[in-house]
Design a protein around this motif. Structure first.
Motif, short mmCIF file in Angstrom:
data_model
loop_
_atom_site.label_atom_id
_atom_site.label_comp_id
_atom_site.label_asym_id
_atom_site.label_seq_id
_atom_site.Cartn_x
_atom_site.Cartn_y
_atom_site.Cartn_z
N GLY A 171 0.79 -1.22 0.00
CA GLY A 171 0.00 0.00 0.00
C GLY A 171 0.81 1.26 0.00
O GLY A 171 0.28 2.37 0.15
N GLY A 172 2.15 1.15 -0.14
CA GLY A 172 2.99 2.31 -0.30
C GLY A 172 3.45 2.97 0.98
O GLY A 172 3.36 2.40 2.07
N LEU A 173 3.96 4.18 0.84
CA LEU A 173 4.47 4.97 1.96
C LEU A 173 3.41 5.98 2.38
O LEU A 173 2.82 6.66 1.54
CB LEU A 173 5.76 5.69 1.56
N TRP A 174 3.21 6.09 3.70
CA TRP A 174 2.21 7.00 4.26
C TRP A 174 2.88 7.95 5.24
O TRP A 174 3.89 7.63 5.86
CB TRP A 174 1.11 6.20 4.97
N MET A 175 2.28 9.15 5.39
CA MET A 175 2.84 10.18 6.24
C MET A 175 1.76 10.75 7.15
O MET A 175 0.60 10.88 6.75
CB MET A 175 3.44 11.31 5.39
N THR A 176 2.17 11.08 8.38
CA THR A 176 1.27 11.75 9.32
C THR A 176 1.99 12.94 9.96
O THR A 176 3.19 12.89 10.19
CB THR A 176 0.79 10.78 10.41
N PHE A 177 1.23 14.00 10.22
CA PHE A 177 1.71 15.12 11.03
C PHE A 177 0.97 15.18 12.36
O PHE A 177 1.10 16.15 13.10
CB PHE A 177 1.52 16.44 10.28
N THR A 178 0.19 14.13 12.64
CA THR A 178 -0.65 14.13 13.85
C THR A 178 -0.28 12.99 14.79
O THR A 178 -1.11 12.55 15.58
CB THR A 178 -2.13 14.02 13.47
N GLY A 179 0.93 12.49 14.67
CA GLY A 179 1.35 11.41 15.55
C GLY A 179 0.64 10.10 15.27
O GLY A 179 0.60 9.22 16.13
N GLY A 180 0.08 9.96 14.08
CA GLY A 180 -0.54 8.69 13.70
C GLY A 180 -2.05 8.69 13.70
O GLY A 180 -2.65 7.64 13.45
N PHE A 181 -2.69 9.82 13.93
CA PHE A 181 -4.15 9.84 14.00
C PHE A 181 -4.80 10.20 12.67
O PHE A 181 -6.01 10.13 12.54
CB PHE A 181 -4.60 10.78 15.12
N TRP A 186 -3.49 9.96 8.22
CA TRP A 186 -2.40 9.62 7.32
C TRP A 186 -2.74 10.01 5.89
O TRP A 186 -3.91 9.99 5.50
CB TRP A 186 -2.11 8.13 7.38
N VAL A 187 -1.70 10.32 5.10
CA VAL A 187 -1.88 10.58 3.67
C VAL A 187 -0.86 9.74 2.91
O VAL A 187 0.26 9.53 3.38
CB VAL A 187 -1.71 12.07 3.32
N PRO A 188 -1.22 9.24 1.71
CA PRO A 188 -0.27 8.45 0.92
C PRO A 188 0.71 9.32 0.17
O PRO A 188 0.38 10.43 -0.25
CB PRO A 188 -1.19 7.69 -0.04
N LEU A 189 1.91 8.79 -0.03
CA LEU A 189 2.97 9.55 -0.71
C LEU A 189 3.46 8.88 -1.99
O LEU A 189 4.23 9.50 -2.73
CB LEU A 189 4.17 9.76 0.23
#
Length: 898
Positions: free
Chosen positions: A147-157, A159-162
């Motif tokens: 499912g690819g690489l995902w990023m969060t700016f909320t400590g994991g609450f 996520w968006v795909p990259l």
């Protein structure tokens, strides 16, 4: 191609085991000068297991899972080339530089978006790894299996795909540049499960918004698979990577790589810490632990108190204590993938002591008293950054030691009981410091978790990751819009989407799913090899669905519902079975089409225009069919193989479309106009990708949709020309496509990015309305609730529903003067009884659109008639008398009163 390197890569990576040569079916190949072909490996496996019963921890299931993936992704010579997908993606970009240029392609994710609380198979999907921005603890990355690489700016609450624009959606490791967190390296592919492709190491210099190949790419390094990427703590341009054939090093930020260690097995792990920057440890499956003291230039095997080049063990993980870098742990799994031993060094690796070899930390039991495990697949190790004696091991479950691995307590269990729950199968455990407090993260088959209580409780933080690996799906036709979808997932069971909600309806590895078009209470789900279950109450309770089926099918065994007569179903192994009572019982109606794995069906199709015509295809290239409901069968050979799917033209039961897997540019899609006697190649204009599925528009056979390993393609002229039809869709493997007929929506099952839907292109047909139930032959009871159903195309506004109880001479009686055109209306059946009833449905906006039941149905008044005693009899005290009665449509027990 280097033959020895190819041999190492194939056997250590793709056989779904840390040390392929440790698998008993591979022993016959040991020492031979040439590598076995993939087909020879298949044959060796089949021969070994011919008279044996598979069991947990034997590698049987993992091999079959890999086999299902790999056998439809070979080239014309039967070889697998990891770089082929990247090349095909580049070809797609070149052929379709503007993407989809059609009006309707607009793919949107349907989820699942959140885990299902309280369900052990309620996870979102497998996460392999995680990394944290050293300057911002809330900024994290997670790598999914496909499912690819995902990023969060909320400590994991959230996520968006990259990586949705990349052709490879597996991530095995992530490294962030500590001098510039916008620079990221990822090891592509799925190192643990081999569920997707790999193209080496990619690099981003803009926080994952765009990606570039590094010097570690597969066309350069001959197929090595990367398990770990680690950055030198003194020089950010120096990185080391462990692979299937050794340790590699770059000193220029990834542009060039040199192999600095040729290991004796798959090197799964690589560690170093800032306190001892020149010291590195690497772990090679089946061999042992290596150490370098000169920043990776030279390596030596460690054997003082720890096994090296011994036997009986397999995959190994190593971990350095951040607070006491001379204290190093090594976790060994054995050849059955159970716990072998935990070793510890107090002097930086010079000498080691075994700390424990029990309980079985890698098995399924909460007490550790079972045998076997999954150490080849899920093995992880973490040391508390502040206390070198606190150690966590992740396997199926999570175990914790507070005395340096001498004793163990279970910290997280895969099933809900009094032990803290965490999803099964752990691939990575990491500690990150957050506000000077160590926070422990765990990546597993269900997603990403963390604990701030030392493992006393676990919090799931994967919300928003759409990463389910879906094999097949079933779309309900019982509503005007897409409302209900059942789908089978790798590692996370079978789930049901109902509106915006999701429900886990069956455990195990989910495969094919189906929902009856006339009654969504009837649904079907299966686990691998055709272990199918049936439900009559919308998935709340399940019953055996294979009564009468005597042969096993493929990893994903096909079965289908006749959309014209949902009582009839078809099930395909090397024999095709038929059920006439919604899967309660089955009868084999075809001959055996062979005894090999390639003889078993990959897909079935019932002709929409003629329920007596049924087709099946198998990987060997056979197209089998019946034109008389299964009494007689014929077969034809397709021009290419392996066949992956088949679809039948909506109005001509002799026209069939087949799809072909593999990387042969000339063989993708074919059409036959005479049931497979002759074929026309429709592959021109498509990139060289495996094609996994095909469907036509339900009302327009010239509209063809295919699912590939990099998205979806569409033809509006019967396959003469093709268009990229993936707007909004990630570059992901598409396993199946199904239509929701009434809303003209197409739904896709992807392997790694969940379920997606898009409006379909408008068909070249006039608007219509068709009654589907009751449509003739039904017996309906007075007082029962019955769902009147219909289909329509391109008709708006409400409809009226009428009944004629004495067709054709009777009058039409209005049941509903105006009701929404939502394809179903629940009717409380009223008398009087009749055997000649028909339903008529009419568009109120345009009454020319109307339809009646095709034949008459019966309305029955349930009744009981006493026949004895019925008057005039003389009964004597003490004598036996028979009470006799007739009943019509009355089920259950009765009471008798005097």
């Amino acid at each position: 191609m280097k033959r020895i390197a190819w041999f190492i890569t194939l056997l250590t990576l793709l056989l779904a085991a840390s040390s392929a040569m440790a698998q008993p079916w591979m022993e016959q190949f040991r020492g031979q000068e040439t590598e076995p072909t993939i087909q020879e490996i298949f044959d060796a496996f089949d021969a070994y297991w011919q008279d044996k019963e598979p069991a947990k921890g034997t590698g049987w299931k993992q091999f079959q899972r890999w086999r299902n993936f790999i056998e439809t992704r070979l080239d014309e010579n039967g070889e697998f080339h990891p770089e082929a997908l990247w090349n095909a993606w580049e070809q797609k970009v070149e052929m379709f530089p503007n993407g989809s240029e059609l009006d309707e392609a607009d793919w949107q994710p349907l989820g699942p978006f959140d885990p299902i609380p309280g369900e052990y198979v309620g996870g979102l999907g497998r996460v392999n790894c995680m990394a944290q921005d050293p300057t911002n603890p809330n900024h994290m990355y997670a790598g999914a299996a496909s499912g690819g690489l995902w990023m969060t700016f909320t400590g994991g609450f959230s996520w968006v795909p990259l990586t949705d624009d990349l052709p490879v959606l597996g991530v095995s490791d992530i490294t962030i540049d500590y001098t510039d967190p916008s620079i990221i390296y990822i090891a592509t592919g799925d190192c643990d499960g081999n569920d997707t492709y790999s193209i080496g190491i990619l690099k981003s210099v803009d926080s994952g918004q765009s990606w570039n190949e590094t010097g570690f790419s597969y066309d350069v390094l001959d197929g090595n698979k990367v398990s770990r990427v680690r950055m030198d703590t003194q020089d950010h341009l120096t990185l080391l990577a462990t692979t299937s054939s050794g340790v590699y090093k770059t000193i220029d930020g990834g542009d060039n790589w040199d192999r600095v260690l040729v290991g004796g097995g798959f090197l799964h792990d690589l560690e170093n810490v800032a306190a001892t920057p020149d010291v590195w440890f690497a772990a090679a499956s089946g061999t042992g632990v290596y150490r370098s003291t000169d920043n990776g230039e030279n390596w030596s095997g460690l054997s003082n108190g720890i096994p090296f080049n011994g036997g009986g063990y397999n995959r190994i993980e190593v971990e350095i204590s951040p607070s006491h870098p001379n204290q190093v742990y090594a976790l060994f799994s054995d050849n059955s993938s159970a716990f072998y031993a935990m070793y510890k060094s107090y002097d930086g690796g010079d000498s080691w002591s075994m700390m424990s070899n029990s309980p079985n930390l890698l098995g399924w039991s909460e007490t550790g008293n079972d045998d076997g495990g999954q150490g080849w697949y899920d093995l992880s190790l973490a040391v508390d950054p502040e206390n070198p004696n606190i150690v966590f091991v992740g396997g199926v479950n999570v175990w914790k030691s507070t005395n340096a691995g001498a004793d163990w307590d279970i910290s997280g269990f895969w099933y809900y009981n009094q032990i803290p729950y965490i999803h099964a199968d752990h691939h990575r455990h990491e500690f990150f410091m957050e506000n000077d407090i160590p926070v422990h993260y765990a990546a597993n088959d269900g997603g990403l978790y963390r604990t701030t209580t030392g493992g006393d409780s676990w919090e799931e933080i994967s919300h928003g990751m759409v990463i389910q690996q879906i094999y097949r799906l079933g779309v309900s036709q019982s509503s005007a819009e897409v409302d209900m979808i059942a789908f089978g997932n790798q590692d996370n069971g079978t789930k049901l989407k109902e509106g915006d909600d999701f429900r886990a309806i069956m455990g195990g590895d989910g495969m094919e799913s189906a929902i009856a078009p006339d009654d969504p209470d009837y649904m079907y789900a299966e686990v691998y090899y055709g272990d199918m279950r049936r439900s009559t109450d919308g998935g709340y309770n399940w019953y055996n669905g294979t009564n009468g089926i005597g042969t096993s099918g493929r990893w994903v065994t096909p079965y289908i519902i006749d959309q014209n007569n949902p009582q009839t179903m078809w099930f395909g192994t090397n024999i095709i079975y038929r059920s006439d009572n919604r899967g309660a019982n089955w009868t084999g109606v075809s001959p055996s089409f062979g005894g090999g794995g390639g003889d078993k069906m990959t897909a079935l199709a019932v002709a929409p225009s003629n329920s007596n015509v049924v087709y099946g295809v198998n990987p060997n290239g056979d197209v089998v069919y019946t034109t008389d409901g299964g009494d007689n069968w014929d077969s034809n050979n397709a021009p290419a193989s392996p066949l992956t799917y088949i679809a039948v033209h909506p109005t001509n039961d002799a026209i069939i479309y087949i799809t072909v897997g593999g990387y042969n540019a000339a063989n993708k899609v074919f059409v036959s106009f005479n049931r497979g006697e002759d074929w026309t190649n429709l592959s021109d204009g498509l990139p060289n990708l495996p094609v996994n599925c095909v469907t036509t528009h339900p009302y327009d056979g010239s509209h063809i949709y295919i699912g590939t390993d990099v998205g979806i393609f569409f033809s509006d002229n019967g396959g003469d020309d093709w268009q990229d039809w993936s707007t909004g869709l990630p570059n992901v493997i598409v396993n199946e496509l199904e239509f929701h007929v009434t809303s003209n929506t197409i739904v896709a099952a992807t392997f790694g990015r969940g379920i997606w839907s898009s409006p379909a292109e408008e068909a070249n047909v006039d608007p219509f309305l068709i009654v589907s139930a009751p449509n003739g032959g039904e017996e309906i009871l007075v007082g029962d609730l019955f769902n009147i159903r219909w289909n329509y195309y391109d008709i708006e506004g409400n409809v009226s529903i009428e009944i004629n109880r004495d067709y054709p001479i009777g009058d039409w009686e209005v049941l509903y003067a105006s009701t929404p055109n939502d394809v179903v209306e629940e009717w409380t059946v009223t008398g009087p009884p009749t055997t000649n009833a028909r339903i008529r449905i009419t568009s109120l906006d345009n009454p020319t659109y109307t339809d009646e039941s095709d034949d008459s149905f019966a309305i029955i008044q349930p009744s009981i008639t006493i026949t004895a005693p019925n008057g005039g009899e003389e009964l004597t005290l003490g004598m036996y008398a028979d009470f006799v009665w007739d009943s019509q449509s009355v089920d259950g027990s009765v009471s008798i009163e005097l």
